[in-house]
Design a protein around this motif. Structure first.
Motif, PDB file in Angstrom:
ATOM      1  N   SER A  71       0.805  -1.222   0.000  1.00  0.00           N
ATOM      2  CA  SER A  71       0.000   0.000   0.000  1.00  0.00           C
ATOM      3  C   SER A  71       0.843   1.279   0.000  1.00  0.00           C
ATOM      4  CB  SER A  71      -0.946   0.015   1.199  1.00  0.00           C
ATOM      5  OG  SER A  71      -0.213   0.018   2.415  1.00  0.00           O
ATOM      6  N   PRO A  86      -1.165   5.356   2.156  1.00  0.00           N
ATOM      7  CA  PRO A  86      -2.628   5.350   2.307  1.00  0.00           C
ATOM      8  C   PRO A  86      -3.087   6.277   3.424  1.00  0.00           C
ATOM      9  CG  PRO A  86      -1.677   3.344   3.234  1.00  0.00           C
ATOM     10  CD  PRO A  86      -0.559   4.074   2.542  1.00  0.00           C
ATOM     11  N   GLU A 160      -8.287   3.043  -4.088  1.00  0.00           N
ATOM     12  CA  GLU A 160      -8.966   1.920  -3.443  1.00  0.00           C
ATOM     13  C   GLU A 160     -10.197   2.378  -2.674  1.00  0.00           C
ATOM     14  OE1 GLU A 160      -6.416  -0.486  -1.089  1.00  0.00           O
ATOM     15  OE2 GLU A 160      -4.987  -0.885  -2.705  1.00  0.00           O
ATOM     16  N   SER A 182      -5.133   9.085   0.058  1.00  0.00           N
ATOM     17  CA  SER A 182      -3.671   8.971   0.066  1.00  0.00           C
ATOM     18  C   SER A 182      -3.005  10.271   0.479  1.00  0.00           C
ATOM     19  CB  SER A 182      -3.160   8.559  -1.316  1.00  0.00           C
ATOM     20  OG  SER A 182      -3.415   9.578  -2.268  1.00  0.00           O
TER      21      SER A 182
END
Length: 697
Positions: A71, A86, A160, A182
């Motif tokens: 991630s 993230p 995501e 993010s």
């Protein structure tokens, strides 16, 4: 044919720029590092020079790597590097440079650029590229470049957790700035190294960062007393008279600041004493030391033509000038040696106890442009980001060589500075902004003082004095105003009470700084770094109160009042809380409206908290001097805390010469409290008497 080759080159470059999962490796307990591209060897941590305190880091709670595999991503292309981490829904982000208008950084876009703060996010005295998450982790981008950051603002097609698609024509909840999932970073360099610090709490993440940087700064005991900076062109006689006046008015004074007038010429500086104002520098410094008043000297690092240092440092200076003075490149070891040798002879060697390092931040119109060339071969922006940091290291090493601790001021610093004994200040003067900066600093491994300079009213004067006396440096900076603590007679007695409370708090504050040094706990910290904070109030209330209340040590909560206010709202963390002065129960965790009847700034102590106090001295205790100790205990809980002491002046504490006593309060079956001290070290814990005072039921 040429057109086809160009298209192929562009496509190849684009393909090479696709982000990849960062490959992290463990570098210390609870700390991981990853590289993107080829990181530059010159970095913030390389300049700061601290060594991780691995043993202390091992004592922190166990915590796993905070991100899901894959991630955290990054790429390097065309001389630039990008990172992406993230950001969860409801996750709050703190840090990313010393903040004056905001403590929380969500939905901000900033370039972390060393500068005098001027209301532009990211341009600040401490553009530290480190952030702390409410989810209990921290991230440092260890680059000495101007780092660009987007905190939850950049929407990606492959997100995501994308925001909902809305129709502005029909949906009132449509947003011009929907949140993203993010944090994105751009480093203008072919590579960058990034560190991740585990929690499990936000405070634990900060502690790991501080300890990884070498631990927190440990001031000399006198550094926690009161300091006064005199008007610019004060003479030796006027300095002596100022000390006399402090004593006559019954105000404490441990070190006094001499501003540009000590130089024979300033802006740029000579680093030579002005012999008209100071005909006998050795004599005046000695006379003040005999009265237990230390001397702190102002400087900016730009060297004046015609002085002794100019000819020596010119070969090691940049292509450009600042105020017609040369800019020594202190990344050249010879330049560092020349400068510190001169200061050793002229200042430190005659007893000067510290420095105020000015004008190492900005503005752009004052300092060198990014096209300037430096003999070390480093880029001008790299020098700009680290110039104040390098000077702090040089001054720290100069004093450490003499086995003398120092406590000074600096206008510009950066990541890794936690171990360095300097406190940030600036030339702005909003009281509310100063408190936000105090809160913000605790996420970054730096210290900040909300200094007092002048005021429009006696009320404002008192309110500023109250807050500065609960900060890392209790300072009145009268370089321009000529003010003194008693400048407003209508509040002189109350200001004296506050200044003497600062002196009484010395055992408590000294222990708080020892916790910073050995365990990485910021001595003054924002509320998200306090246990029980996330358990009270709603998110909006917490985000509001995080800006104007803060914690000191392990037990005290400070809720400043500003001029014109007689009451305020305070959000108390989980548990029972008591009035610091009276011991009256305020209530349990949650929102409280407080209106002090005596007009004092609201200060609270948590259930079971202990506050060790010394006597109201006008000078900090000498090494080995015994004091009368009063220990206040609040509430009806048995409790235990530590009390630190050492010689107060040397680095012997690093060689194991220090002591931690245990303060213990027991409850019998009827609820009566008794106190005792265990594990006292008679070399350091010297008390002429010990009084226990039990407050609150």
């Amino acid at each position: 044919m040429l057109r086809s080759l160009s298209i192929v080159a562009v496509l190849t470059a684009f393909a090479g720029a696709q982000d990849a999962s960062l490959k992290f490796r463990s570098v210390a307990p609870g700390v991981w590092a990853a590289d993107v591209g080829a990181p530059e060897p010159f970095s913030l941590l390389s300049v700061a020079g601290g060594s991780p305190m691995v043993a202390a880091m091992k004592a922190l709670p166990d915590a796993s790597f905070p991100f899901a595999k894959g991630s955290a991503r990054g790429w390097a292309r065309g001389g630039q590097s990008s990172l992406r981490f993230p950001l969860g829904a409801g996750e709050d982000v703190y840090g990313l440079g010393l903040g004056f208008k905001h403590v929380r950084r969500n939905r901000q876009i900033m370039t972390l650029h060393m500068d005098h703060w001027g209301a532009t996010p990211g341009r600040t005295h401490a553009p530290v590229p480190f952030w702390v998450s409410s989810q209990g982790y921290g991230v440092l981008v260890d680059s000495a470049r101007y780092v660009r950051v987007w905190v939850g603002t950049s929407l990606r097609k492959d997100a995501e957790d994308p925001p909902p698609l809305r129709d502005r024509n029909r949906d009132r909840n449509w947003q011009a700035h929907p949140r993203s999932d993010s944090i994105d970073i751009l480093v203008p360099a072919p590579g960058a190294r990034v560190y991740v610090f585990a929690g499990p709490t936000p405070l634990d993440a900060v502690r790991r960062f501080v300890l990884f940087s070498g631990g927190g700064a440990m001031p000399p005991r006198w550094g926690l007393g009161f300091t006064h900076r005199t008007p610019t062109r004060f003479t030796a006689k006027q300095i002596t008279a100022e000390v006399d006046a402090f004593d006559a008015h019954g105000f404490p004074l441990d070190f006094i600041g001499l501003e540009p007038g000590w130089h024979s010429a300033a802006y740029p500086c000579t680093f030579e004493w002005d012999r008209e104002r100071f005909p006998d520098p050795v004599g005046v410094v000695k006379a003040l030391l005999d009265r237990r008043v230390r001397v702190n000297l102002w400087m900016n690092p730009y060297v004046r033509p015609g002085c002794a240092l100019h000819k020596k440092l010119s070969p090691h200076a940049a292509s450009h000038l600042v105020w017609n003075g040369i800019i020594p490149d202190y990344e050249v070891p010879a330049a560092r040696e020349l400068f510190t040798t001169h200061l050793e002879k002229e200042t430190v060697g005659i007893g000067v106890s510290g420095f105020k390092i000015d004008e190492v931040d900005g503005f752009d119109s004052w300092l060198w442009p990014d096209v300037a060339r430096f003999p070390s071969g480093l880029a001008a922006e790299q020098i700009r980001q680290t110039y104040g940091l390098r000077l702090q290291v040089m001054m720290y090493d100069l004093f450490k060589k003499r086995d003398r601790r120092t406590w000074g001021l600096v206008r510009g610093t950066n990541a890794g500075a936690a171990r360095l004994p300097f406190v940030i200040y600036n030339d702005a003067y909003s009281h509310q902004d100063f408190i936000r900066a105090l809160c913000s600093s605790s996420f970054l491994g730096v210290l900040w003082t909300p200094e007092v300079r002048s005021s429009k009213t006696g009320e404002e004067w008192l309110r500023r004095m109250e807050t500065v006396c609960f900060s890392p440096m209790a300072m009145l900076n009268a370089w321009s105003s000529g003010t003194r603590p008693w400048s407003f007679p209508e509040v002189e007695d109350r200001v004296r009470e506050v200044a003497l409370l600062r002196m009484r708090l010395m055992p408590y504050l000294y222990t708080a700084f020892a916790e910073y040094r050995f365990r990485g706990v910021p001595p003054m910290r924002a509320m998200p770094l306090v246990d029980g904070w996330a358990d009270v109030g709603d998110a909006a209330t917490r985000r509001e109160r995080v800006q104007d209340q803060f914690f000191v040590g392990d037990a005290i909560l400070v809720a400043p009042l500003f001029a014109g206010e007689s009451k305020r709202s305070v959000l108390l963390p989980k548990g029972r809380w008591y009035d610091f002065y009276t011991g009256a129960l305020i209530g349990t965790g949650g929102v409280h409206e407080v209106a002090p009847k005596d007009g004092r700034m609201p200060v609270f102590v948590k259930e079971g908290g202990m506050v060790p106090l010394g006597p109201p001295l006008l000078r900090a205790p000498k090494p080995g001097e015994g004091i009368a100790l009063e220990i206040r205990h609040y509430g009806n809980h048995a409790s235990r805390r530590r009390l630190y002491s050492d010689d107060g002046e040397t680095f012997a504490f690093e060689r194991g010469e220090h002591g931690w006593a245990d303060l213990i309060v027991d409850l019998d079956e009827s609820g009566q409290r008794t106190g005792r001290i265990e594990n006292e070290d008679p070399r350091f814990h010297r008390y002429t008497s010990v009084t226990w005072r039990f407050l609150g039921r």
